[in-house]
Design a protein around this motif. Structure first.
Motif, PDB file in Angstrom:
ATOM      1  N   MET A   1       0.825  -1.208   0.000  1.00  0.00           N
ATOM      2  CA  MET A   1       0.000   0.000   0.000  1.00  0.00           C
ATOM      3  C   MET A   1       0.864   1.263   0.000  1.00  0.00           C
ATOM      4  SD  MET A   1      -3.062   0.844  -0.134  1.00  0.00           S
ATOM      5  CE  MET A   1      -4.156   2.161   0.142  1.00  0.00           C
ATOM      6  N   LEU A   2       1.979   1.213   0.745  1.00  0.00           N
ATOM      7  CA  LEU A   2       2.879   2.369   0.790  1.00  0.00           C
ATOM      8  C   LEU A   2       3.464   2.659  -0.586  1.00  0.00           C
ATOM      9  CD1 LEU A   2       4.241   4.516   2.530  1.00  0.00           C
ATOM     10  CD2 LEU A   2       6.044   2.876   3.007  1.00  0.00           C
ATOM     11  N   ASN A   3       3.770   1.577  -1.338  1.00  0.00           N
ATOM     12  CA  ASN A   3       4.280   1.743  -2.695  1.00  0.00           C
ATOM     13  C   ASN A   3       3.311   2.546  -3.553  1.00  0.00           C
ATOM     14  OD1 ASN A   3       6.793   0.530  -2.784  1.00  0.00           O
ATOM     15  ND2 ASN A   3       6.207  -0.919  -4.370  1.00  0.00           N
ATOM     16  N   ILE A   4       2.049   2.178  -3.504  1.00  0.00           N
ATOM     17  CA  ILE A   4       1.046   2.850  -4.330  1.00  0.00           C
ATOM     18  C   ILE A   4       0.895   4.306  -3.907  1.00  0.00           C
ATOM     19  CG2 ILE A   4      -1.408   2.895  -4.937  1.00  0.00           C
ATOM     20  CD1 ILE A   4      -1.334  -0.187  -4.761  1.00  0.00           C
ATOM     21  N   SER A   5       0.901   4.567  -2.614  1.00  0.00           N
ATOM     22  CA  SER A   5       0.792   5.948  -2.123  1.00  0.00           C
ATOM     23  C   SER A   5       1.969   6.795  -2.604  1.00  0.00           C
ATOM     24  CB  SER A   5       0.740   5.978  -0.601  1.00  0.00           C
ATOM     25  OG  SER A   5      -0.378   5.300  -0.129  1.00  0.00           O
ATOM     26  N   MET A   6       3.171   6.254  -2.496  1.00  0.00           N
ATOM     27  CA  MET A   6       4.355   7.000  -2.930  1.00  0.00           C
ATOM     28  C   MET A   6       4.350   7.189  -4.439  1.00  0.00           C
ATOM     29  SD  MET A   6       5.794   7.887  -0.210  1.00  0.00           S
ATOM     30  CE  MET A   6       7.267   8.606  -0.849  1.00  0.00           C
ATOM     31  N   ALA A   7       3.899   6.194  -5.167  1.00  0.00           N
ATOM     32  CA  ALA A   7       3.825   6.307  -6.625  1.00  0.00           C
ATOM     33  C   ALA A   7       2.847   7.402  -7.023  1.00  0.00           C
ATOM     34  CB  ALA A   7       3.408   4.968  -7.233  1.00  0.00           C
ATOM     35  N   ILE A   8       1.676   7.389  -6.427  1.00  0.00           N
ATOM     36  CA  ILE A   8       0.662   8.404  -6.743  1.00  0.00           C
ATOM     37  C   ILE A   8       1.164   9.788  -6.365  1.00  0.00           C
ATOM     38  CG2 ILE A   8      -1.645   9.236  -6.116  1.00  0.00           C
ATOM     39  CD1 ILE A   8      -2.466   6.244  -5.951  1.00  0.00           C
ATOM     40  N   TYR A   9       1.827   9.897  -5.232  1.00  0.00           N
ATOM     41  CA  TYR A   9       2.389  11.179  -4.789  1.00  0.00           C
ATOM     42  C   TYR A   9       3.372  11.731  -5.817  1.00  0.00           C
ATOM     43  CZ  TYR A   9       5.405  14.299  -2.115  1.00  0.00           C
ATOM     44  OH  TYR A   9       6.159  15.373  -1.704  1.00  0.00           O
ATOM     45  N   ASN A  10       4.276  10.890  -6.306  1.00  0.00           N
ATOM     46  CA  ASN A  10       5.275  11.339  -7.278  1.00  0.00           C
ATOM     47  C   ASN A  10       4.655  11.659  -8.626  1.00  0.00           C
ATOM     48  OD1 ASN A  10       8.209  11.227  -6.234  1.00  0.00           O
ATOM     49  ND2 ASN A  10       7.218   9.447  -5.347  1.00  0.00           N
ATOM     50  N   ILE A  11       3.748  10.818  -9.089  1.00  0.00           N
ATOM     51  CA  ILE A  11       3.093  11.066 -10.372  1.00  0.00           C
ATOM     52  C   ILE A  11       2.286  12.364 -10.307  1.00  0.00           C
ATOM     53  CG2 ILE A  11       1.288  10.222 -11.932  1.00  0.00           C
ATOM     54  CD1 ILE A  11       2.309   7.345 -11.228  1.00  0.00           C
ATOM     55  N   ALA A  12       1.503  12.518  -9.243  1.00  0.00           N
ATOM     56  CA  ALA A  12       0.686  13.724  -9.094  1.00  0.00           C
ATOM     57  C   ALA A  12       1.555  14.978  -8.973  1.00  0.00           C
ATOM     58  CB  ALA A  12      -0.232  13.585  -7.878  1.00  0.00           C
ATOM     59  N   SER A  13       2.651  14.876  -8.227  1.00  0.00           N
ATOM     60  CA  SER A  13       3.553  16.029  -8.084  1.00  0.00           C
ATOM     61  C   SER A  13       4.144  16.420  -9.432  1.00  0.00           C
ATOM     62  CB  SER A  13       4.680  15.719  -7.106  1.00  0.00           C
ATOM     63  OG  SER A  13       4.178  15.498  -5.826  1.00  0.00           O
ATOM     64  N   GLY A  14       4.605  15.443 -10.193  1.00  0.00           N
ATOM     65  CA  GLY A  14       5.164  15.726 -11.513  1.00  0.00           C
ATOM     66  C   GLY A  14       4.152  16.406 -12.413  1.00  0.00           C
ATOM     67  N   LEU A  15       2.933  15.896 -12.434  1.00  0.00           N
ATOM     68  CA  LEU A  15       1.880  16.491 -13.264  1.00  0.00           C
ATOM     69  C   LEU A  15       1.494  17.887 -12.773  1.00  0.00           C
ATOM     70  CD1 LEU A  15      -0.399  13.360 -13.831  1.00  0.00           C
ATOM     71  CD2 LEU A  15       1.187  14.430 -15.468  1.00  0.00           C
ATOM     72  N   LEU A  16       1.433  18.056 -11.461  1.00  0.00           N
ATOM     73  CA  LEU A  16       1.098  19.364 -10.892  1.00  0.00           C
ATOM     74  C   LEU A  16       2.137  20.414 -11.268  1.00  0.00           C
ATOM     75  CD1 LEU A  16      -0.636  21.137  -8.961  1.00  0.00           C
ATOM     76  CD2 LEU A  16       0.915  20.395  -7.130  1.00  0.00           C
ATOM     77  N   PHE A  17       3.413  20.076 -11.145  1.00  0.00           N
ATOM     78  CA  PHE A  17       4.470  21.029 -11.478  1.00  0.00           C
ATOM     79  C   PHE A  17       4.447  21.401 -12.953  1.00  0.00           C
ATOM     80  CE2 PHE A  17       6.816  19.149  -7.673  1.00  0.00           C
ATOM     81  CZ  PHE A  17       6.326  20.122  -6.813  1.00  0.00           C
ATOM     82  N   VAL A  18       4.152  20.435 -13.809  1.00  0.00           N
ATOM     83  CA  VAL A  18       4.030  20.737 -15.238  1.00  0.00           C
ATOM     84  C   VAL A  18       2.833  21.661 -15.457  1.00  0.00           C
ATOM     85  CG1 VAL A  18       3.490  19.772 -17.512  1.00  0.00           C
ATOM     86  CG2 VAL A  18       5.218  18.691 -16.078  1.00  0.00           C
ATOM     87  N   GLY A  19       1.714  21.339 -14.821  1.00  0.00           N
ATOM     88  CA  GLY A  19       0.512  22.166 -14.968  1.00  0.00           C
ATOM     89  C   GLY A  19       0.708  23.594 -14.491  1.00  0.00           C
ATOM     90  N   ILE A  20       1.420  23.764 -13.412  1.00  0.00           N
ATOM     91  CA  ILE A  20       1.704  25.109 -12.891  1.00  0.00           C
ATOM     92  C   ILE A  20       2.660  25.857 -13.814  1.00  0.00           C
ATOM     93  CG2 ILE A  20       2.931  26.312 -11.026  1.00  0.00           C
ATOM     94  CD1 ILE A  20       1.744  24.225  -9.110  1.00  0.00           C
TER      95      ILE A  20
END
Length: 109
Positions: A1-20
């Motif tokens: 479960m921790l793997n999935i949380s960390m994966a989502i965190y990194n993917i979302a952060s990458g997309l957020l920074f691109v969007g900003i």
């Protein structure tokens, strides 16, 4: 479960920074004190503002790619692979690199 949380965190952060970064790169954000690359050199002229923000946004988008890729890789690893988990925890530090690059660029103007 921790793997999935960390994966989502990194993917979302990458997309957020691109969007900003996209509006800054497209020079759609006027000079302000809340949003953008805000160094003293940025506020000296509109030309500096757009040039520094475009550079900073481009660097942020480039450095968001490894953040996104780390997230995708973590999704497919066995749970708690220590190397990737440590890398994932350090990955938010990636945003410091484009900030430093932008600062050095602003000093050249």
């Amino acid at each position: 479960m921790l793997n999935i949380s960390m994966a989502i965190y990194n993917i979302a952060s990458g997309l957020l920074f691109v969007g900003i970064s996209i509006p800054l790169y497209k020079e759609r954000i006027k000079m302000n004190y809340l949003y953008g690359v805000r160094f003293s050199q940025s506020f000296k002229s509109d030309e500096n503002w757009y040039k520094i923000n475009k550079y900073g946004a481009k660097r942020m988008m480039i450095w968001s790619i490894p953040l996104f890729i780390i997230g995708v890789i973590i999704l497919f690893l066995p749970p708690l692979n220590e190397f990737w988990m440590i890398l994932s925890l350090l990955s938010p530090c990636i945003v410091v690199i484009p900030a430093i690059e932008s600062y050095l660029f602003s000093k050249k103007i």
